[in-house]
Design an enzyme around this catalytic site. Structure first.
Site, PDB file in Angstrom:
ATOM      1  N   TRP A   1       2.174   0.061  -4.919  1.00 37.40           N
ATOM      2  CA  TRP A   1       2.863   1.363  -4.997  1.00 37.40           C
ATOM      3  C   TRP A   1       3.968   1.353  -6.058  1.00 37.40           C
ATOM      4  CZ3 TRP A   1       3.552   2.890   0.926  1.00 37.40           C
ATOM      5  CH2 TRP A   1       2.279   3.030   1.488  1.00 37.40           C
ATOM      6  N   LYS A   2       4.241   0.184  -6.622  1.00 38.97           N
ATOM      7  CA  LYS A   2       5.280   0.046  -7.652  1.00 38.97           C
ATOM      8  C   LYS A   2       6.582   0.703  -7.183  1.00 38.97           C
ATOM      9  CE  LYS A   2       1.714  -0.470 -11.123  1.00 38.97           C
ATOM     10  NZ  LYS A   2       1.253  -0.278 -12.493  1.00 38.97           N
TER      11      LYS A   2
ATOM     12  N   HIS B   1       3.031  -9.923 -12.167  1.00 41.03           N
ATOM     13  CA  HIS B   1       2.613  -8.628 -12.721  1.00 41.03           C
ATOM     14  C   HIS B   1       3.177  -8.461 -14.133  1.00 41.03           C
ATOM     15  CE1 HIS B   1       1.889  -4.383 -13.229  1.00 41.03           C
ATOM     16  NE2 HIS B   1       1.079  -4.447 -12.203  1.00 41.03           N
TER      17      HIS B   1
ATOM     18  N   GLU C   1      -5.499  -8.089 -14.870  1.00 49.00           N
ATOM     19  CA  GLU C   1      -4.942  -6.780 -15.203  1.00 49.00           C
ATOM     20  C   GLU C   1      -4.628  -6.744 -16.699  1.00 49.00           C
ATOM     21  OE1 GLU C   1      -3.325  -4.676 -11.434  1.00 49.00           O
ATOM     22  OE2 GLU C   1      -1.686  -5.558 -12.545  1.00 49.00           O
TER      23      GLU C   1
ATOM     24  N   GLY D   1      -1.901   1.813 -16.207  1.00 48.81           N
ATOM     25  CA  GLY D   1      -1.219   3.105 -16.303  1.00 48.81           C
ATOM     26  C   GLY D   1      -1.590   3.919 -17.524  1.00 48.81           C
TER      27      GLY D   1
ATOM     28  N   SER E   1      -5.884   1.130 -14.264  1.00 43.84           N
ATOM     29  CA  SER E   1      -6.487   2.480 -14.277  1.00 43.84           C
ATOM     30  C   SER E   1      -7.731   2.593 -13.399  1.00 43.84           C
ATOM     31  CB  SER E   1      -6.797   2.923 -15.716  1.00 43.84           C
ATOM     32  OG  SER E   1      -5.589   3.037 -16.459  1.00 43.84           O
TER      33      SER E   1
ATOM     34  N   GLY F   1      -2.918   0.807  -8.885  1.00 38.44           N
ATOM     35  CA  GLY F   1      -1.565   1.321  -9.035  1.00 38.44           C
ATOM     36  C   GLY F   1      -1.524   2.804  -8.728  1.00 38.44           C
ATOM     37  N   GLY F   2      -1.502   3.633  -9.770  1.00 36.60           N
ATOM     38  CA  GLY F   2      -1.335   5.075  -9.611  1.00 36.60           C
ATOM     39  C   GLY F   2      -2.220   5.709  -8.555  1.00 36.60           C
TER      40      GLY F   2
HETATM   41  P1  13P Z   1      -2.635   1.554 -12.575  1.00 38.27           P
HETATM   42  O1  13P Z   1      -3.750   1.559 -11.553  1.00 38.27           O
HETATM   43  O2  13P Z   1      -1.651   2.655 -12.370  1.00 38.27           O
HETATM   44  O3  13P Z   1      -3.186   1.478 -13.961  1.00 38.27           O
HETATM   45  O4  13P Z   1      -1.811   0.212 -12.338  1.00 38.27           O
HETATM   46  C1  13P Z   1      -2.486  -0.977 -12.199  1.00 38.27           C
HETATM   47  C2  13P Z   1      -1.544  -2.004 -11.739  1.00 38.27           C
HETATM   48  O5  13P Z   1      -0.632  -2.388 -12.444  1.00 38.27           O
HETATM   49  C3  13P Z   1      -1.726  -2.536 -10.385  1.00 38.27           C
HETATM   50  O6  13P Z   1      -0.913  -3.635 -10.161  1.00 38.27           O
END
Ligand code: 13P
Length: 252
Positions: free
Chosen positions: A10-11, A95, A167, A173, A213, A234-235
């Site tokens: 969820w950052k 990360h 990643e 993102g 993504s 992430g998003g």
């Molecule tokens: P996104 O899915 O938003 O690209 O982020 C990936 C991520 O950094 C998961 O740790």
């Protein structure tokens, strides 16, 4: 057979209220899922309220960072002991938003990884190259260095507590995910590398997630690759329906 693993990072998003609501929706939809392992990684302040929501479900709780020391004068840091005390089973380490954005060095990441597994946490260790590094054909050199400086500090037994997440920085993102073919190429290279250093049995059991993504539309084709054992989202993990659809896609 490696069980697929879907984790939501969820950052630095959500509020206490939206974090709880998001967790509730996920629990309702896939809380008793047995075919896929699922984890959510909220920001530190929401670990405890989210833990309450997850109680009785099969969804695991993870943190987004950890400090190597169990306690001490480390202002602003959170120890592995504290994470366990808050009900975390997982922690994300390495990360790129911390490696590159916050200047975390290989050595610090290694100490975090070792400390996390020694304390009984399971780690999601992230590795990945930048766009420039890929363009310069440095992808495998970068990944090799990141792996050598981290997992080589673990025993084969400790490595069973680790999941790797490939990643690529250029995919995080950006809306530009690695293609399934690109992901598979790297994942199979990583598994070969693990096999050379820890034996093929360990390499075959270790899960390698893809992150960058991932969404409800591209998840199935990524997850269909033989060496893509799950996704770190992430998003899209901030939208309940997106995340739930990705979990369903992981069931195959
Ligand atoms: P996104 O899915 O938003 O690209 O982020 C990936 C991520 O950094 C998961 O740790």
């Amino acid at each position: 057979m490696r069980k697929k693993f879907v984790a939501g990072n969820w950052k630095m998003h959500t509020t206490r209220q939206t974090a709880v609501h998001l967790a509730q929706q996920i629990v309702e939809a896939v809380g008793q899922e047995t075919a896929v392992d699922v984890a959510v990684c909220p920001p530190f302040p929401y670990l405890l309220p989210v833990r309450e929501v997850l109680a009785g479900s099969r969804i695991a709780l993870g943190a987004q960072n950890v400090h190597p020391e169990p306690q001490g004068a480390f202002t602003g840091e959170v120890s592995p002991v504290m994470l366990l005390d808050c009900g975390c089973q997982w922690v994300i380490i390495g990360h790129s938003e911390r490696r590159r954005g916050l200047g975390e060095a290989h050595e610090f990441i290694r100490r975090k990884l070792v400390a996390a597994v020694q304390h009984g946490l399971q780690a999601i260790l992230c590795i990945g190259e930048t766009k420039q590094e890929r363009d310069d054909s440095q992808t495998f050199a970068i990944l090799r260095a990141q792996l050598q400086d981290s997992v080589m500090a673990l025993t084969a037994d400790q490595l069973t507590k680790v999941v790797l997440a490939y990643e690529p920085v250029w995919a995080i993102g950006t809306g530009v995910n690695a293609t399934p073919v690109q992901a598979q190429e790297v994942h199979s290279w990583v598994r070969d590398w693990l096999g050379q250093h820890f034996g093929s049995g360990v390499a075959q059991r270790l899960r390698i997630l893809y992150g960058g993504s991932v969404n409800s539309k591209n998840a199935a084709s990524l997850l269909a690759q033989p060496d893509v054992d799950g996704v770190l989202v992430g998003g899209a993990s901030l939208q309940a329906m997106e995340f739930i659809t990705i979990v369903q896609a992981a069931k195959g």
